[in-house]
Design an enzyme around this catalytic site. Structure first.
Site, PDB file in Angstrom:
ATOM      1  CB  VAL A   1     -10.504  23.861  27.868  1.00  0.00           C
ATOM      2  CG1 VAL A   1     -10.773  22.374  28.081  1.00  0.00           C
ATOM      3  CG2 VAL A   1      -9.057  24.184  28.200  1.00  0.00           C
TER       4      VAL A   1
ATOM      5  CB  ALA B   1     -10.601  22.633  22.214  1.00  0.00           C
ATOM      6  CE1 TYR B   2     -15.991  16.625  25.481  1.00  0.00           C
ATOM      7  CE2 TYR B   2     -17.781  18.220  25.538  1.00  0.00           C
ATOM      8  CZ  TYR B   2     -17.334  16.927  25.667  1.00  0.00           C
ATOM      9  OH  TYR B   2     -18.215  15.915  25.980  1.00  0.00           O
ATOM     10  CB  VAL B   3     -18.107  22.597  21.828  1.00  0.00           C
ATOM     11  CG1 VAL B   3     -19.234  22.829  20.821  1.00  0.00           C
ATOM     12  CG2 VAL B   3     -18.662  22.608  23.246  1.00  0.00           C
TER      13      VAL B   3
END
Length: 229
Positions: A134, A137-139
């Site tokens: 997660v 994916a955010y970074v």
């Protein structure tokens, strides 16, 4: 910006965005809160914002452009949230930004300010820590959105806050390019909003990308100093 500019805020019901609405109204501007649900209307109108509906994930760039009609600048302050949904990091944090950029272009709006996150250009796990899927994916979404905005022909500014808190505003921050001595840290959401408002009122901030954490320098002074670096 000149007095009474209309500023589109994508993700207009977010926690930073709601502080930004107050800051823009206090600065004499007219915020336009772009939100997915009409149930937010009364709350946001009470803050002095115009409310327009926009489904960030479902809309195309032309719909974004229509939502930006009559605005002078766009602030992308949306995020997929801390729900662990990997897919929404792509559809909101990345694709929402890309459609906002294209929508601004189609609407003839040049000024674009983006809220990102500190350290997203650094290699993941370079400190030996484990990286969740997660977080990866955010970074990656924030990194790629910033790269796309920097490569656009818009008059952009990117603000990359550290860990966000709900503490009261301090009015004092540390702000500067990622290659300076700005260290990872926390910053209040209210102080992030104050910096965004100051950036919008500072034409010389165009073309700058800054890290932002809590600090000792008053916001206006911090922005004025950062544009000189």
């Amino acid at each position: 910006m000149s007095e009474k500019q209309r500023i589109a805020v994508v993700g207009g019901h977010g926690q930073v965005a709601r502080h930004l609405l107050d800051a823009l109204v206090a600065g004499g501007h007219r915020p336009v809160a772009l939100v997915r649900r009409d149930e937010y209307r009364d709350e946001l109108e009470a803050q002095g914002a115009e409310v327009r509906l926009l489904d960030i994930e479902g809309a195309d760039a032309a719909t974004f452009a229509a939502a930006f009609e009559g605005c002078d600048a766009v602030v992308f302050a949306a995020g997929g949230g801390p729900d662990g949904n990997i897919e929404r990091k792509r559809t909101v944090d990345l694709e929402g930004s890309l459609k906002s950029v294209e929508g601004a272009r189609q609407a003839g709006i040049r000024r674009f300010v983006q809220v990102s996150a500190i350290g997203v250009d650094r290699p993941l796990g370079d400190d030996g820590s484990e990286v969740s899927e997660v977080w990866r994916a955010y970074v990656e979404a924030k990194r790629d959105a910033d790269a796309a905005l920097r490569g656009s022909d818009l008059d952009w500014t990117i603000v990359r806050p550290g860990g966000l808190t709900d503490d009261p505003a301090t009015g004092r921050v540390a702000l500067g390019p990622s290659d300076t001595d700005i260290q990872r840290g926390e910053v209040t959401r209210a102080d992030v909003a104050a910096v965004l408002a100051a950036v919008l009122d500072t034409p010389a901030s165009v073309g700058h990308q800054w890290d932002l954490v809590g600090g000792d320098v008053p916001v206006a002074e911090a922005v004025a100093s950062a544009v000189q670096r």
